[in-house]
Design an enzyme around this catalytic site. Structure first.
Site, PDB file in Angstrom:
ATOM      1  CG  ASP A   1     -24.299  -6.617 -34.657  1.00 25.78           C
ATOM      2  OD1 ASP A   1     -24.350  -7.812 -34.296  1.00 25.78           O
ATOM      3  OD2 ASP A   1     -25.141  -6.092 -35.412  1.00 25.78           O
TER       4      ASP A   1
ATOM      5  CG  ASN B   1     -25.796 -11.425 -34.555  1.00 26.90           C
ATOM      6  OD1 ASN B   1     -25.752 -10.212 -34.372  1.00 26.90           O
ATOM      7  ND2 ASN B   1     -26.468 -12.237 -33.764  1.00 26.90           N
TER       8      ASN B   1
ATOM      9  CG  ASP C   1     -28.418  -8.644 -33.253  1.00 25.80           C
ATOM     10  OD1 ASP C   1     -27.387  -7.904 -33.232  1.00 25.80           O
ATOM     11  OD2 ASP C   1     -28.706  -9.406 -32.317  1.00 25.80           O
TER      12      ASP C   1
ATOM     13  CG  ASP D   1     -20.690  -4.941 -14.206  1.00 24.51           C
ATOM     14  OD1 ASP D   1     -20.971  -4.775 -13.006  1.00 24.51           O
ATOM     15  OD2 ASP D   1     -20.525  -4.001 -15.007  1.00 24.51           O
TER      16      ASP D   1
ATOM     17  CG  ASP E   1     -24.112  -2.268 -10.551  1.00 24.75           C
ATOM     18  OD1 ASP E   1     -23.669  -1.482 -11.391  1.00 24.75           O
ATOM     19  OD2 ASP E   1     -25.285  -2.234 -10.124  1.00 24.75           O
TER      20      ASP E   1
ATOM     21  CD  GLU F   1     -21.263   1.860  -9.810  1.00 25.38           C
ATOM     22  OE1 GLU F   1     -21.538   2.768 -10.605  1.00 25.38           O
ATOM     23  OE2 GLU F   1     -22.074   0.951  -9.532  1.00 25.38           O
TER      24      GLU F   1
ATOM     25  CG  HIS G   1     -21.599   1.746 -18.160  1.00 25.82           C
ATOM     26  ND1 HIS G   1     -20.630   1.571 -17.192  1.00 25.82           N
ATOM     27  CD2 HIS G   1     -22.757   1.379 -17.587  1.00 25.82           C
ATOM     28  CE1 HIS G   1     -21.198   1.120 -16.095  1.00 25.82           C
ATOM     29  NE2 HIS G   1     -22.490   0.986 -16.297  1.00 25.82           N
ATOM     30  CG  ASP G   2     -23.191   4.345 -15.177  1.00 30.04           C
ATOM     31  OD1 ASP G   2     -24.033   3.883 -15.958  1.00 30.04           O
ATOM     32  OD2 ASP G   2     -22.786   3.725 -14.174  1.00 30.04           O
TER      33      ASP G   2
HETATM   34  C1  NOJ Z   1     -24.418   1.326 -11.668  1.00 34.19           C
HETATM   35  C2  NOJ Z   1     -24.219   0.961 -13.101  1.00 34.19           C
HETATM   36  O1  NOJ Z   1     -22.955   1.363 -13.514  1.00 34.19           O
HETATM   37  C3  NOJ Z   1     -25.334   1.599 -13.879  1.00 34.19           C
HETATM   38  O2  NOJ Z   1     -25.158   1.529 -15.266  1.00 34.19           O
HETATM   39  C4  NOJ Z   1     -26.616   0.943 -13.459  1.00 34.19           C
HETATM   40  O3  NOJ Z   1     -27.691   1.594 -14.075  1.00 34.19           O
HETATM   41  C5  NOJ Z   1     -26.798   0.984 -11.942  1.00 34.19           C
HETATM   42  N1  NOJ Z   1     -25.601   0.710 -11.218  1.00 34.19           N
HETATM   43  C6  NOJ Z   1     -27.827  -0.012 -11.521  1.00 34.19           C
HETATM   44  O4  NOJ Z   1     -27.328  -1.310 -11.659  1.00 34.19           O
END
Ligand code: NOJ
Length: 555
Positions: A21, A23, A25, A98, A199, A254, A328-329
């Site tokens: 970050d 700035n 916030d 993405d 995605d 993905e 990130h998932d």
């Molecule tokens: C896969 C993404 O990696 C995930 O973070 C997202 O919630 C879903 N697709 C919906 O876009």
């Protein structure tokens, strides 16, 4: 095998909200990323995959896009983006955007129009159906709990959303939708970006009659039911011709629900569709068999080896693999497959060795190079992820799990484990922000942080740096053939890589105890390329220390 830069590259995924970050916030931003490019250069990565930075109401942290050609306010401006891109290119780092086009936000102007009337010009941009017998049009469920349909009073119909109700699915069968998406992609390529991570691209083509599918424990059919639909390959070939061939792009799809046979079509070496896919079978090795990710079981290494080997051998010579243990998932791999206590550093390095030595393009998720761990979330109020929060309420209210059971599952598997702020140093808020972070910092930042790791030659960061360097030095690491040894061993992952006369042996212990192993004779006189303990002496019979890993090159 064709040589390609994207096969030789290492990709680093940035989740901008949690990276840096600039700035104050409490939310990471584009200028914050630009500030850290020298850090990434030092690590040695070639490509950045930037999770979504577009305008978004943030129901799903940017995976719900309301304008594909504008930057999310909290992240900065388009000028900030252009500066980031130029600064990355100056350092020889490419950027993948993405591409989230299975769905938009319900606040996207196409959907705002679409819901107005059945004869609106944008009506057919989305998937609208009347109810069936007074209920939903079919039995599909959303990935984030509940049904995949939302009723809309204005036209007395339902729209499909495989994700949250603020993420309506686009209708890819409409050629106008495809044209809009392709025009937008070309606009980004004209800016100079280097490719796309796509995605849930395996979900874009739905069966025309949207048939019911087998139901899981929550009463709905899995969102994966829509995977690999009838026209998906046709649409991706069209995208290849109209967009991707216009530049020297890298693409990774993905592909939830992808099978080996389907992957061979998506990522075939003739490059008619994508360069590679993310498959998820190895992310299911610790899921129970009830078809719900919150049913957790301990990973059996034999299952992991079987899955990885199936993909390594299955795509050999016909397509290309992508390699990841984190994103990130997913939760942090050191907490999931290694040991985030006593052997955190050893096991983080072991997991890195195991993955980076396979055939395919490796992906590092921010913080993985530090061995960042799962977060000690205390109550449901600590979570920010709608998937985790929805699951908690829906599945406990239905009595499928107790609150304690679900909290345990969340602490193990919630996506928020990977979304705590990047740990830069031991100052307040881990150096991520001078304000209040949007999600709690993991308190272990005082010990685990980039500054500390950069100061030490034996850190996890330095180990990743070395792995990346080795990949640049030894073609066998990129192009060599993979072969598994000891498939039935419950603790040791051992495999070889072979290219012509060159041969490597990769040995990884997934055990916290000492384990004896026999080293194949042709390697006992070999050269150790990398190892995760300070000393090593190779012999025919070895006792591996907890989470020990090394790579030997045959002489
Ligand atoms: C896969 C993404 O990696 C995930 O973070 C997202 O919630 C879903 N697709 C919906 O876009």
């Amino acid at each position: 095998m064709e040589k390609r830069w994207w096969k030789e590259s290492v990709v680093y995924q940035i989740y901008p909200r949690s990276f840096n970050d600039s700035n104050g916030d409490g939310i990471g931003d584009l200028n914050g990323i630009t500030e850290k490019l020298d850090y990434l250069k030092e690590l040695g990565i070639d490509v950045i995959w930037l999770s979504p930075v577009y305008q978004s109401p943030n129901d799903d942290n940017g995976y719900d896009i309301s304008d594909y050609q504008a930057i999310m306010e909290e992240f900065g401006t388009m000028e900030d983006f252009d500066r980031l891109l130029a600064a990355a290119h100056d350092r020889g780092i490419r950027i993948l955007m993405d591409l989230v086009v299975n769905h938009t936000s319900d606040e996207h102007k196409w959907f705002v129009e679409s819901r107005k009337s059945t004869d609106n010009p944008y009506r057919d941009y989305y998937i609208w159906r009347p109810g069936r017998d007074g209920g939903y049009p079919n039995n599909w469920g959303s990935c984030f709990s509940g049904p995949a349909w939302e009723y809309d009073e204005q036209t007395d119909m339902y729209y499909l959303h495989l994700f949250s109700k603020k993420q309506p699915d686009l209708n890819w069968d409409n050629p106008k939708v495809r044209d809009e998406v392709f025009t937008m992609m070309n606009w980004w390529l004209d800016k100079g970006i280097d490719g796309f991570r796509m995605d849930v691209i395996s979900l874009i083509s739905k069966e025309a009659d949207l048939p019911d599918k087998p139901v899981g424990i929550n009463g709905y059919a899995s969102f994966n039911s829509a995977a690999n639909g009838p026209h998906v390959h046709e649409y991706l070939q069209e995208m290849r011709e109209k967009v991707l061939n216009n530049a020297d792009t890298m693409t990774v799809g993905e592909c939830s629900g992808v099978t080996l046979e389907e992957a061979k079509k998506y990522a075939r070496s003739d490059e008619k569709e994508l360069n590679m896919v993310f498959q998820f079978e190895h992310m299911d090795v610790d899921a129970g068999d009830l078809g719900n990710k919150w049913v957790v079981r301990k990973m059996d290494l034999r299952d992991m080896k079987a899955v990885m080997t199936k993909w390594e051998k299955g795509l050999e010579d016909v397509a290309w693999n992508s390699l990841f243990f984190e994103n990130h998932d997913q939760p942090r791999s050191v907490s999931r497959f290694g040991d985030d206590g006593q052997y955190r550093e050893a096991s983080a390095k072991m997991l890195a060795t195991c993955l980076h030595m396979m055939q395919g393009t490796p992906y590092i998720y921010q913080g993985q190079e530090l061995g960042m761990t799962n977060a000690p979330f205390e109550t449901i109020d600590d979570f920010r992820d709608l998937d985790s929060i929805n699951a908690y309420y829906e599945l406990t209210e239905k009595g499928i799990f107790t609150k304690e059971e679900l909290m345990d599952a969340l602490r193990y598997k919630s996506r928020d484990n990977a979304r705590t702020p990047m740990q830069w140093d031991d100052s307040e808020q881990a150096g991520f922000t001078t304000g209040t972070p949007w999600i709690k910092v993991n308190p272990n930042y005082t010990k685990i942080n980039a500054k500390e790791q950069l100061s030490r030659e034996d850190s996890v960061f330095r180990y990743y740096q070395k792995l990346i360097r080795l990949r640049k030095e030894k073609e066998v690491i990129v192009y060599g053939t993979y072969d598994l040894l000891l498939p039935e061993d419950p603790d040791i992952y051992m495999y070889t890589r072979t290219m012509g006369d060159e041969k490597l042996l990769v040995v990884c212990s997934f055990s916290g105890k000492e384990i004896s192993v026999e080293i194949p004779e042709e390697f006992t006189e070999g050269t150790v390329l990398i190892n995760n303990y300070p000393d090593i002496s190779v012999s025919g019979q070895m006792v591996l220390r907890p989470y020990e890993a090394f790579v030997i090159e045959r002489r």
